[in-house]
Enzyme design. Structure first.
Site, PDB file in Angstrom:
ATOM      1  N   GLU A 258       0.832  -1.209   0.000  1.00 41.91           N
ATOM      2  CA  GLU A 258       0.000   0.000   0.000  1.00 41.91           C
ATOM      3  C   GLU A 258       0.867   1.259   0.000  1.00 41.91           C
ATOM      4  O   GLU A 258       1.078   1.882   1.048  1.00 41.91           O
ATOM      5  CB  GLU A 258      -0.947  -0.002   1.208  1.00 41.91           C
ATOM      6  CG  GLU A 258      -2.057  -1.032   1.104  1.00 41.91           C
ATOM      7  CD  GLU A 258      -3.058  -0.944   2.252  1.00 41.91           C
ATOM      8  OE1 GLU A 258      -2.769  -0.246   3.248  1.00 41.91           O
ATOM      9  OE2 GLU A 258      -4.123  -1.572   2.158  1.00 41.91           O
TER      10      GLU A 258
ATOM     11  N   GLU B 159      -6.581  -7.208  -1.281  1.00 45.92           N
ATOM     12  CA  GLU B 159      -6.987  -7.018   0.110  1.00 45.92           C
ATOM     13  C   GLU B 159      -8.312  -6.270   0.170  1.00 45.92           C
ATOM     14  O   GLU B 159      -8.485  -5.242  -0.489  1.00 45.92           O
ATOM     15  CB  GLU B 159      -5.906  -6.243   0.871  1.00 45.92           C
ATOM     16  CG  GLU B 159      -6.173  -6.082   2.357  1.00 45.92           C
ATOM     17  CD  GLU B 159      -5.035  -5.340   3.058  1.00 45.92           C
ATOM     18  OE1 GLU B 159      -3.851  -5.660   2.794  1.00 45.92           O
ATOM     19  OE2 GLU B 159      -5.318  -4.427   3.852  1.00 45.92           O
TER      20      GLU B 159
END
Length: 350
Positions: A175, A267
């Site tokens: 991320e 995710e």
């Protein structure tokens, strides 16, 4: 997306135990079971990116569904032979995302230990016929260049040892945040050739701006990636969402992006962006319906007994060694996602 960090709870002895590869006898038995059950890997073989889709060895677009581990440094004890058997056979999952944090008490504290843990989990996923996403779980700092040298070292070893396998995907930046797309693309274009030198055929998953939201969480969108894609083949871009926090703007971005780019949702959760709070199953189902219609593969956060609502097992399940199968040990989010994994594409004859 952004999650409140946890205090380490995993004993060193347990970590070291997980780092050991499975015994040949257990491995052989698992392989035999996998073959008998017509596993996802047996059905599809090595994957590749074809156009905007993930395709099997025959060039047929497929959708993988499965679970992401929590941080190995905290919840490695949730990843046992029994729990992985349940994931493969009871949940009927296709993919295990192996989330190795880099900071937060992870890889940078002991590269050898955590690399060996990933090796072991790759072997265990392989023995059960599951695809394995090797997740370089960089989170803070958000600039992936901070860990570029470490990533080169890690992925060189992983790719060299496992390049003959047909069940891997490499996720090279979990991320990214606080940096522009050009900075993320630069990182990918420096790391991917290092991987390709060892393993030319495994798909690579590239994180996107603003916690893998295609930039939405920082005021951008997928157009920056469409205009300047990573200069490499056989890659996909990742998108993360948490249904209680990420509403219609995020859903619309995912829909548009998937029409122009190969996307893998590595995710997601049914809660808020910290993986906690009330579940929004209605919004999450809208995402799942979209992903099914466009064959966007996904993995859910997370396969642990963390106290937050996003962990599928009730607190204490891992310390007790299960039970792993069925729904008796599951939180509401676990019951919900297990049902949806079990209803996945049967790949023709599984």
């Amino acid at each position: 997306m952004r999650r409140i960090l946890l205090l380490p709870v995993l004993l060193a002895a347990l970590l070291l135990g997980l780092a050991q590869p499975p015994s040949p006898a257990l491995d052989t038995a698992a392989v035999q079971r996998a073959q008998e059950l017509r596993t996802p890997v047996a059905a599809n073989g090595r994957l590749r990116v074809c156009g905007t889709r993930l395709c099997n060895q025959h060039g047929v677009p497929i959708q993988l569904r499965g679970m992401s581990t929590h941080g190995l440094q905290w919840y490695g004890r949730c990843l046992t032979g029994g729990s992985l058997d349940a994931l493969a056979q009871d949940w009927k999952a296709d993919v295990l995302r192996i989330s190795m944090y880099i900071q937060e008490g992870g890889y940078e504290t002991d590269p050898r230990k955590y690399t060996d843990m990933v090796h072991s989990l790759i072997e265990q996923a392989t023995a059960r016929g599951l695809y394995a996403i090797v997740d370089w779980h960089m989170l803070s700092p958000g600039d992936p260049h901070h860990n570029l040298a470490r990533a080169k070292t890690f992925f060189t070893e992983i790719a060299r040892r496992h390049r003959a396998k047909n069940n891997l995907l490499y996720e090279i930046a979990n991320e990214p945040s606080g940096v522009g797309w050009s900075r993320i693309r630069s990182y990918a274009e420096q790391l991917i050739p290092v991987i390709r030198a060892e393993d030319p055929g495994t798909p690579v998953l590239v994180g996107t701006r603003a916690w893998s939201s295609f930039g939405v969480s920082e005021g951008s969108d997928e157009r920056e990636v469409v205009a300047a894609p990573v200069r490499a083949a056989n890659i996909m871009y990742t998108f993360h969402f948490y249904a209680a926090s990420h509403r219609d703007e995020y859903l619309a971005t995912l829909s548009r992006a998937a029409d122009k780019l190969p996307v893998f949702v590595t995710e997601f959760g049914t809660q808020d962006y910290a993986g906690e709070g009330a579940d929004d199953f209605a919004m999450a189902q809208r995402y799942l319906d979209l992903m099914a219609s466009k064959k966007i593969s996904w993995s859910n956060w997370n396969f642990s007994d963390d106290h937050r609502s996003g962990a599928v097992f009730r607190s204490g399940t891992c310390a007790a060694g299960g039970p792993w199968a069925g729904t008796g040990s599951l939180k509401p989010a676990g019951v919900w996602v297990r049902e949806r994994i079990r209803s996945a594409d049967a790949f023709g004859d599984r």
